[in-house]
Motif scaffolding. Structure first.
Motif, PDB file in Angstrom:
ATOM      1  N   UNK A   6     -29.498  53.897  -8.225  1.00  0.00           N
ATOM      2  CA  UNK A   6     -29.036  53.763  -9.610  1.00  0.00           C
ATOM      3  C   UNK A   6     -30.019  52.864 -10.341  1.00  0.00           C
ATOM      4  N   UNK A   9     -29.309  47.662 -14.479  1.00  0.00           N
ATOM      5  CA  UNK A   9     -28.627  47.487 -15.765  1.00  0.00           C
ATOM      6  C   UNK A   9     -29.234  46.267 -16.443  1.00  0.00           C
ATOM      7  N   UNK A  12     -26.983  41.023 -19.477  1.00  0.00           N
ATOM      8  CA  UNK A  12     -26.323  40.577 -20.718  1.00  0.00           C
ATOM      9  C   UNK A  12     -27.018  39.287 -21.175  1.00  0.00           C
ATOM     10  N   UNK A  17     -23.383  36.648 -23.887  1.00  0.00           N
ATOM     11  CA  UNK A  17     -22.456  36.143 -22.869  1.00  0.00           C
ATOM     12  C   UNK A  17     -21.662  34.954 -23.415  1.00  0.00           C
TER      13      UNK A  17
ATOM     14  N   UNK B  31     -19.435  37.247 -15.141  1.00  0.00           N
ATOM     15  CA  UNK B  31     -19.379  38.310 -16.156  1.00  0.00           C
ATOM     16  C   UNK B  31     -20.557  39.272 -16.055  1.00  0.00           C
ATOM     17  N   UNK B  32     -21.723  38.779 -15.653  1.00  0.00           N
ATOM     18  CA  UNK B  32     -22.878  39.692 -15.588  1.00  0.00           C
ATOM     19  C   UNK B  32     -22.680  40.745 -14.491  1.00  0.00           C
ATOM     20  N   UNK B  35     -20.101  43.126 -15.744  1.00  0.00           N
ATOM     21  CA  UNK B  35     -20.700  43.961 -16.791  1.00  0.00           C
ATOM     22  C   UNK B  35     -21.560  45.061 -16.159  1.00  0.00           C
ATOM     23  N   UNK B  36     -22.351  44.694 -15.177  1.00  0.00           N
ATOM     24  CA  UNK B  36     -23.217  45.687 -14.520  1.00  0.00           C
ATOM     25  C   UNK B  36     -22.369  46.768 -13.861  1.00  0.00           C
ATOM     26  N   UNK B  39     -21.008  48.971 -16.580  1.00  0.00           N
ATOM     27  CA  UNK B  39     -22.073  49.811 -17.143  1.00  0.00           C
ATOM     28  C   UNK B  39     -22.379  50.985 -16.221  1.00  0.00           C
ATOM     29  N   UNK B  40     -22.447  50.711 -14.919  1.00  0.00           N
ATOM     30  CA  UNK B  40     -22.747  51.791 -13.969  1.00  0.00           C
ATOM     31  C   UNK B  40     -21.588  52.779 -13.898  1.00  0.00           C
TER      32      UNK B  40
END
Lengths: 266, 191
Positions: A6, A9, A12, A17, B31-32, B35-36, B39-40
């Motif tokens: 994948x 990403x 953020x 944040x 949170x990151x 979030x990832x 998103x995926x």
């Protein structure tokens, strides 16, 4: 379908944040505030129940199973004569102090009342907050082992520290006490910024206690030995939560009073 | 917030009821990763950002049911994220008014380069999702957690509330399907 990879990403950004983080904290604080408003409404009902319970406690006397059954987490309006009798009981205690509980040399009967906190049948009086001799007196059913002596007086007197800034609180003292039947209770006393209109103390056991505020001071007490970990303060510009750290736990004080340490707002 | 830097995730959650800033610290920590994952799972970066906020609001609501794996709350949060994304429409509806209160960042304007980069990422994420579309829902979730989010088998098991053995078997099944698919593709190319 050729592999299970994948793409990465993008991270953020710090700015996005922190915006989301701030929003989350505000949403949570807002929910706590809503719950508290509900809790205060409940407090009015507790007041009526408290008046009935106090009569029962007086009748049952100090051997009651729970000395603090009529205690309320929010201050209640005093019953007629409640404050004057509490002040009289406290002043009497000062005039004729039990030798093992009150230090000698108190200015008997002459100390001015600074703030009064009432919760059900219990009355906590702070005397002489702006003087070098500050006194705290709590009275109510089963506070002391003697039915004739339902008040406990403590000298906590040292000059008050500087006033906290606007929107802030300073917890001067946490006093660990025990009632006549041995049940622990804790008193918090301190100062609030000039614009603070209400203060709710968050305790280490997860519960909240609404403090009595006035004259730049606050007072609160609760059954048990939990300590203050935070204070939610209401000012004309909004509601903020301030962490409170209890810097030191010492043993001292007089009689069955233990000074738990001095807490300051951060 | 730095006052909580030494506090464990479990303690932060325990304190959150009285100190919202403690929950803010938990958000800062995880949170990151959440979030990832979002998103995926969705292939949409903007939606993932909103879903991340929803995950933490939902986590606050459920904080008393916390189960910690080691000392990290991340597997638990990813488990919540998995449910939130699975029911994204309902989750977003539930927290619609809270999401409307999120301030639009003052520097929200993106450069053309950023915009293109985000679109390319989203296209790549969409291709990844397309690639696993033939898998069962259970297999997809395990691929997302173990291979794409790099959770351990036991953390993935905790997040999905299934036995570790099931995680292993679903992953093996997903890999087998991929192998077969790759073989078919290479045969097609050869012909």
């Amino acid at each position: 379908m050729i592999d299970l990879e994948t793409p990465p990403v993008p991270t953020l950004s710090d700015f996005r944040l922190s915006t989301r983080q701030e929003h989350l904290v505000q949403e949570i604080a807002g929910r706590r505030q809503s719950r508290r408003r509900g809790g205060l409404a409940l407090g009015g009902g507790v007041l009526v129940a408290g008046a009935v319970t106090s009569v029962m406690l007086v009748l049952v006397g100090p051997d009651t199973a729970n000395a603090f059954a009529a205690w309320t987490p929010s201050p209640t309006a005093p019953a007629p004569g409640q404050v004057s009798s509490a002040e009289a009981a406290c002043e009497a205690g000062v005039t004729a102090p039990p030798s093992d509980k009150t230090p000698p040399g108190l200015p008997g009967g002459a100390t001015q009342v600074s703030l009064v906190d009432t919760r059900g049948p219990f009355t906590l009086v702070l005397f002489g907050a702006s003087t070098s001799t500050t006194l705290l007196c709590v009275s109510g059913p089963s506070i002391n082992s003697s039915a004739q002596d339902n008040a406990q007086m403590r000298e906590i007197g040292s000059p008050q520290p500087a006033l906290p800034e606007a929107g802030q609180i300073a917890v001067n003292r946490l006093l660990a006490e025990s009632a006549g039947d041995g049940q622990a209770y804790t008193i918090a006393e301190g100062l609030i910024g000039s614009d603070v209109t209400a203060a709710t103390l968050g305790l280490s056991d997860g519960s909240d206690v609404v403090a009595t505020t006035g004259n730049g001071l606050f007072l609160a007490w609760w059954p048990g030995s939990a300590v203050v970990t935070s204070a939610t303060l209401t000012t004309p510009t909004g509601v903020t939560t301030q962490p409170i750290s209890i810097r030191a736990l010492g043993t001292g004080g007089s009689g069955n009073s233990v000074k738990r340490g001095v807490g300051t707002g951060q | 917030m730095s006052g909580f830097s030494e506090t464990t995730d479990g303690d932060l959650l325990a304190m959150a009821g009285n100190e919202p800033e403690a929950f803010g610290e938990l958000f800062k920590r995880h949170s990151r990763s959440v979030y990832a994952f979002c998103a995926r799972r969705t292939g949409n970066l903007d939606l993932a950002e909103d879903l991340t906020s929803v995950v933490f609001l939902e986590a606050f609501r459920r904080r008393r049911k916390l189960r910690l794996s080691n000392t990290s709350a991340l597997p638990w949060l990813i488990g919540i994220a998995n449910n939130v994304v699975r029911n994204a429409d309902r989750s977003l509806r539930r927290y619609r008014s809270a999401l409307h209160r999120i301030p639009v960042p003052a520097n929200n304007a993106s450069s053309e380069e950023d915009t293109i980069s985000r679109l390319e990422t989203q296209e790549a994420l969409a291709r990844s999702l397309q690639a696993i579309s033939a898998l069962t829902q259970g297999e997809k979730e395990v691929v997302l957690l173990v291979l794409w989010s790099e959770l351990t088998y036991s953390d993935a098991a905790m997040a999905l509330d299934i036995p570790v053995g099931t995680v292993r078997s679903r992953l093996a099944s997903a890999r087998a399907k991929f192998k077969r698919s790759a073989a078919v593709n290479s045969t097609s190319v050869a012909q």
